[in-house]
Motif scaffolding. Structure first.
Motif, short mmCIF file in Angstrom:
data_model
loop_
_atom_site.label_atom_id
_atom_site.label_comp_id
_atom_site.label_asym_id
_atom_site.label_seq_id
_atom_site.Cartn_x
_atom_site.Cartn_y
_atom_site.Cartn_z
N ALA A 31 0.85 -1.19 0.00
CA ALA A 31 0.00 0.00 0.00
C ALA A 31 0.88 1.23 0.00
O ALA A 31 2.02 1.19 0.46
CB ALA A 31 -0.89 0.00 1.24
N ARG A 32 0.36 2.34 -0.49
CA ARG A 32 1.10 3.61 -0.46
C ARG A 32 1.24 4.08 0.98
O ARG A 32 2.28 4.58 1.39
CB ARG A 32 0.35 4.67 -1.28
CG ARG A 32 0.88 6.08 -1.14
CD ARG A 32 2.28 6.28 -1.67
NE ARG A 32 2.32 5.90 -3.07
CZ ARG A 32 3.39 5.42 -3.67
NH1 ARG A 32 4.51 5.27 -3.04
NH2 ARG A 32 3.35 5.09 -4.94
N ALA A 33 0.17 3.93 1.77
CA ALA A 33 0.21 4.36 3.17
C ALA A 33 -0.61 3.41 4.01
O ALA A 33 -1.60 2.85 3.56
CB ALA A 33 -0.33 5.79 3.30
N VAL A 34 -0.16 3.24 5.25
CA VAL A 34 -0.86 2.40 6.21
C VAL A 34 -0.94 3.16 7.53
O VAL A 34 0.08 3.67 8.02
CB VAL A 34 -0.14 1.05 6.42
CG1 VAL A 34 -0.83 0.24 7.51
CG2 VAL A 34 -0.05 0.27 5.12
N ALA A 35 -2.14 3.22 8.08
CA ALA A 35 -2.34 3.81 9.39
C ALA A 35 -2.61 2.69 10.38
O ALA A 35 -3.45 1.82 10.13
CB ALA A 35 -3.50 4.78 9.38
N ALA A 36 -1.88 2.70 11.46
CA ALA A 36 -2.08 1.74 12.54
C ALA A 36 -2.15 2.56 13.82
O ALA A 36 -1.14 3.11 14.27
CB ALA A 36 -0.93 0.74 12.60
N VAL A 65 0.94 6.83 11.01
CA VAL A 65 0.68 6.68 9.57
C VAL A 65 2.02 6.59 8.87
O VAL A 65 2.87 7.48 8.99
CB VAL A 65 -0.14 7.85 9.01
CG1 VAL A 65 -0.42 7.63 7.53
CG2 VAL A 65 -1.45 8.01 9.78
N LEU A 66 2.22 5.50 8.15
CA LEU A 66 3.48 5.26 7.44
C LEU A 66 3.24 5.37 5.94
O LEU A 66 2.32 4.75 5.42
CB LEU A 66 4.00 3.86 7.77
CG LEU A 66 4.09 3.51 9.25
CD1 LEU A 66 4.45 2.05 9.44
CD2 LEU A 66 5.11 4.41 9.93
N ALA A 74 -0.52 11.09 0.00
CA ALA A 74 -0.94 9.84 0.61
C ALA A 74 -1.46 10.04 2.03
O ALA A 74 -2.16 9.19 2.57
CB ALA A 74 0.21 8.83 0.60
N LEU A 75 -1.11 11.17 2.65
CA LEU A 75 -1.60 11.48 4.00
C LEU A 75 -2.99 12.10 3.98
O LEU A 75 -3.70 12.07 4.98
CB LEU A 75 -0.63 12.44 4.71
CG LEU A 75 0.75 11.91 5.04
CD1 LEU A 75 1.58 13.01 5.67
CD2 LEU A 75 0.68 10.70 5.95
N LEU A 90 7.74 8.84 4.54
CA LEU A 90 7.24 9.69 5.61
C LEU A 90 6.63 8.85 6.72
O LEU A 90 6.08 7.78 6.45
CB LEU A 90 6.12 10.61 5.11
CG LEU A 90 6.37 11.58 3.99
CD1 LEU A 90 5.08 12.34 3.68
CD2 LEU A 90 7.49 12.53 4.34
N GLU A 91 6.69 9.37 7.92
CA GLU A 91 5.92 8.84 9.04
C GLU A 91 5.21 10.03 9.67
O GLU A 91 5.81 11.08 9.88
CB GLU A 91 6.82 8.17 10.08
CG GLU A 91 7.49 6.92 9.56
CD GLU A 91 8.30 6.21 10.63
OE1 GLU A 91 7.94 6.30 11.83
OE2 GLU A 91 9.29 5.58 10.26
N ALA A 92 3.93 9.85 9.91
CA ALA A 92 3.14 10.92 10.50
C ALA A 92 2.40 10.39 11.73
O ALA A 92 2.29 9.18 11.93
CB ALA A 92 2.14 11.47 9.48
N CYS A 93 1.92 11.32 12.52
CA CYS A 93 1.19 10.96 13.72
C CYS A 93 -0.14 11.70 13.72
O CYS A 93 -0.18 12.92 13.51
CB CYS A 93 2.00 11.34 14.96
SG CYS A 93 1.29 10.74 16.49
N ARG A 94 -1.20 10.93 13.93
CA ARG A 94 -2.50 11.57 14.05
C ARG A 94 -2.60 12.19 15.42
O ARG A 94 -1.99 11.72 16.37
CB ARG A 94 -3.61 10.53 13.90
CG ARG A 94 -3.60 9.83 12.58
CD ARG A 94 -4.88 9.09 12.44
NE ARG A 94 -4.67 7.72 12.04
CZ ARG A 94 -5.61 6.99 11.45
NH1 ARG A 94 -6.80 7.48 11.22
NH2 ARG A 94 -5.37 5.76 11.11
#
Length: 131
Positions: free
Chosen positions: A19-24, A28-29, A61-62, A122-126
């Protein structure tokens, strides 16, 4: 924990099975992202333009998660040439200077498309909300 996935029409996602991005949870990666738009390389020969395009794709992707550059907590920039560090760094600074993430820059031997000079992750945080 809920896991959400965002896929695009990328040939590589289909070929590899990713996947382009995965949120767990709150994390979010975004997978390694090249400077391709509709399968066409952007900024051929120009590491600054390639970095801008690759980060643009990664930031896009975010969006399904309601996130932007301010939510990014880590970036990884992969380059094929040490000479391109300044150009990629300039693009990174323009996008993330207001909310600087932790960042890693690595020079690699190459990518699956030899015209690609830059790939990013990228790594993001909700936002954590409590009730």
């Amino acid at each position: 924990m809920t896991i959400e996935r965002v896929r695009t029409d990328s040939h590589w996602e289909a070929a590899i099975g990713c996947a382009r991005a995965v949120a767990a949870g709150d994390r979010v990666l975004v997978a390694g992202t090249m400077p391709l738009v509709d399968g066409v390389l952007q900024g051929e020969g120009d590491p600054y333009e390639q970095a801008r395009a690759a980060f643009g794709n990664a930031l896009a992707a975010l969006k399904p998660f309601g996130l932007g550059a301010d939510a990014v907590v880590r970036t990884r920039v992969y380059l094929t040439h040490l000479r391109d560090v300044d150009a990629a760094a300039r693009a990174h600074k323009e996008l993330f200077d207001a909310h600087p993430p932790a960042s890693t820059l690595v020079v690699v031997s190459g990518f699956v498309d030899s015209r690609v000079l830059v790939e990013v992750e990228l790594e993001a945080c909700r936002e954590v909300r409590t009730t």
